[in-house]
Motif scaffolding. Structure first.
Motif, mmCIF file in Angstrom:
data_model
loop_
_atom_site.group_PDB
_atom_site.id
_atom_site.type_symbol
_atom_site.label_atom_id
_atom_site.label_comp_id
_atom_site.label_asym_id
_atom_site.label_seq_id
_atom_site.Cartn_x
_atom_site.Cartn_y
_atom_site.Cartn_z
ATOM 1 N N VAL A 1 53.324 60.536 48.693
ATOM 2 C CA VAL A 1 53.656 61.308 47.492
ATOM 3 C C VAL A 1 52.572 62.372 47.393
ATOM 4 C CG1 VAL A 1 53.971 61.290 45.003
ATOM 5 C CG2 VAL A 1 54.680 59.298 46.365
ATOM 6 N N GLY A 2 52.926 63.584 47.793
ATOM 7 C CA GLY A 2 51.904 64.620 47.923
ATOM 8 C C GLY A 2 50.985 64.258 49.062
ATOM 9 N N ARG A 3 49.706 64.117 48.754
ATOM 10 C CA ARG A 3 48.735 63.735 49.790
ATOM 11 C C ARG A 3 48.263 62.287 49.647
ATOM 12 N NH1 ARG A 3 44.171 68.288 50.269
ATOM 13 N NH2 ARG A 3 43.721 66.958 52.090
ATOM 14 N N THR A 4 48.935 61.564 48.751
ATOM 15 C CA THR A 4 48.561 60.168 48.506
ATOM 16 C C THR A 4 49.540 59.233 49.189
ATOM 17 O OG1 THR A 4 47.622 60.754 46.352
ATOM 18 C CG2 THR A 4 48.103 58.422 46.758
ATOM 19 N N GLY A 5 49.000 58.272 49.942
ATOM 20 C CA GLY A 5 49.832 57.283 50.604
ATOM 21 C C GLY A 5 49.933 56.013 49.786
ATOM 22 N N GLY B 1 59.722 40.817 51.708
ATOM 23 C CA GLY B 1 60.832 41.743 51.806
ATOM 24 C C GLY B 1 60.551 43.099 51.248
ATOM 25 N N GLY B 2 59.272 43.550 51.224
ATOM 26 C CA GLY B 2 58.969 44.887 50.742
ATOM 27 C C GLY B 2 59.155 44.989 49.250
ATOM 28 N N GLY B 3 58.462 44.152 48.458
ATOM 29 C CA GLY B 3 58.594 44.141 47.013
ATOM 30 C C GLY B 3 58.308 45.490 46.393
ATOM 31 N N ASP B 4 58.546 45.604 45.076
ATOM 32 C CA ASP B 4 58.453 46.888 44.397
ATOM 33 C C ASP B 4 57.022 47.381 44.267
ATOM 34 O OD1 ASP B 4 61.160 46.920 44.163
ATOM 35 O OD2 ASP B 4 61.173 46.036 42.144
ATOM 36 N N ARG B 5 56.062 46.487 44.174
ATOM 37 C CA ARG B 5 54.699 46.931 43.934
ATOM 38 C C ARG B 5 54.138 47.670 45.141
ATOM 39 N NH1 ARG B 5 49.261 43.593 42.090
ATOM 40 N NH2 ARG B 5 47.945 45.434 41.983
ATOM 41 N N GLU B 6 53.440 48.767 44.866
ATOM 42 C CA GLU B 6 52.797 49.549 45.920
ATOM 43 C C GLU B 6 51.314 49.704 45.611
ATOM 44 O OE1 GLU B 6 56.109 52.420 47.879
ATOM 45 O OE2 GLU B 6 55.330 53.081 45.932
ATOM 46 N N PHE B 7 50.549 50.007 46.676
ATOM 47 C CA PHE B 7 49.105 50.083 46.547
ATOM 48 C C PHE B 7 48.575 51.374 47.168
ATOM 49 C CE2 PHE B 7 50.626 45.807 47.513
ATOM 50 C CZ PHE B 7 50.185 45.072 46.417
ATOM 51 N N THR B 8 47.525 51.893 46.603
ATOM 52 C CA THR B 8 46.797 52.974 47.259
ATOM 53 C C THR B 8 45.977 52.343 48.384
ATOM 54 O OG1 THR B 8 44.860 52.735 45.838
ATOM 55 C CG2 THR B 8 46.621 54.230 45.073
ATOM 56 N N VAL B 9 45.361 53.163 49.216
ATOM 57 C CA VAL B 9 44.600 52.625 50.330
ATOM 58 C C VAL B 9 43.428 51.776 49.824
ATOM 59 C CG1 VAL B 9 43.086 54.654 50.564
ATOM 60 C CG2 VAL B 9 43.534 53.186 52.542
ATOM 61 N N ASP B 10 42.821 52.177 48.709
ATOM 62 C CA ASP B 10 41.727 51.376 48.155
ATOM 63 C C ASP B 10 42.232 50.018 47.672
ATOM 64 O OD1 ASP B 10 39.454 53.279 48.287
ATOM 65 O OD2 ASP B 10 40.734 54.483 47.010
ATOM 66 N N GLU B 11 43.384 50.029 46.984
ATOM 67 C CA GLU B 11 43.954 48.775 46.496
ATOM 68 C C GLU B 11 44.405 47.894 47.654
ATOM 69 O OE1 GLU B 11 45.793 50.352 42.235
ATOM 70 O OE2 GLU B 11 46.969 50.524 44.078
#
Length: 258
Positions: free
Chosen positions: A51-55, A14-24
């Motif tokens: 967020v800025g240039r970071t996805g 369900g789209g949990g709170d944790r987010e990852f960078t592309v490397d992660e």
């Protein structure tokens, strides 16, 4: 496969709170960053939160990548995977994606193939006019590619059509007939899907889509395809025989009426 299932199970639904960078994200899915970017370019992943240039990517992205990896391991091409995910739910996590894939996979058409207008003309043995090609694009039988080539969405349908053209039927007449056939087949498909929804799917959904019933639902879908195709072919043969008989009778009677 067991490790993949455990990994998928650890992904928050369900789209949990944790987010990852592309490397992660790449590390989480067990693939390279380059492949993540390639899959995203093909539309297999929804856009990240910027967020800025970071996805930043979430559980839905992980679930999709795990499904892509699984389907590739089973021999599916990226083109087939792309078509599978094109109608996939945007929410619901890995379980929803797995269910979507299980229900849709038996109905996917063969691998598409790329060609050109000249190649189609050569295969047909007669000129295929630009207007006819445009009609085929509008019907979804062909897709125009950026390099000017054409993508045949269902090669088996094209092969059958070329056989009819070689019998002397003009391509334009065949495409016009196919447009009508698509309308009728769409109604037939809706009829069978409606039957499936009313007799099996609705109860599964109302029960909360329990995982232990997924295999049963999947098996029902897999058995429905050949059964429906056989029933449709049997009905088509009967009606075709009646139509041909009526046409022949009318043709033979016409001279006597003059």
């Amino acid at each position: 496969m067991e490790a993949e299932q455990q990994e998928a199970a650890s992904v928050p639904e369900g789209g949990g709170d944790r987010e990852f960078t592309v490397d992660e994200l790449a590390a989480r899915a067990g693939i390279t960053v380059r492949n993540v970017r390639a899959y995203a370019a093909r539309g297999l992943l929804p856009p990240p939160r910027l967020v800025g240039r970071t996805g930043y990517y979430g559980a839905e992205h992980v679930a999709r990548l795990l499904l892509v990896r699984e389907m590739l391991a089973e021999g599916y091409s990226l083109a087939v995977i792309e078509r599978t995910l094109a109608t996939a739910p945007s929410v619901g996590g890995s379980a929803a994606l797995a269910l979507h894939r299980a229900l849709l996979a038996p109905w996917l058409p063969p691998e598409p193939e790329d060609t050109t207008a000249d190649e189609l003309t050569a295969r047909a043995g007669v000129p295929v006019e630009p207007a006819t090609l445009e009609e085929m694009v509008e019907l979804g039988l062909l897709e125009r590619l950026d390099d000017g080539r054409l993508r045949v969405t269902d090669p088996s349908l094209l092969t059958a059509g070329l056989q009819v053209v070689r019998l002397g039927v003009p391509p334009s007449a065949l495409v016009a007939a196919q447009a009508r056939v698509i309308e009728l087949v769409r109604e037939i498909a809706a009829t069978y899907v409606g039957m499936f929804v009313e007799t099996g799917w609705q109860a599964f959904v109302e029960a909360g889509a329990p995982p232990e019933q997924l295999d049963e639902v999947r098996a029902m879908v897999e058995r429905l395809q050949p059964a429906a195709a056989q029933a449709l072919l049997a009905s088509f043969r009967t009606e075709m025989a009646a139509a041909v008989g009526a046409a022949v009778t009318a043709g033979l009677a016409a001279p006597a009426d003059e």
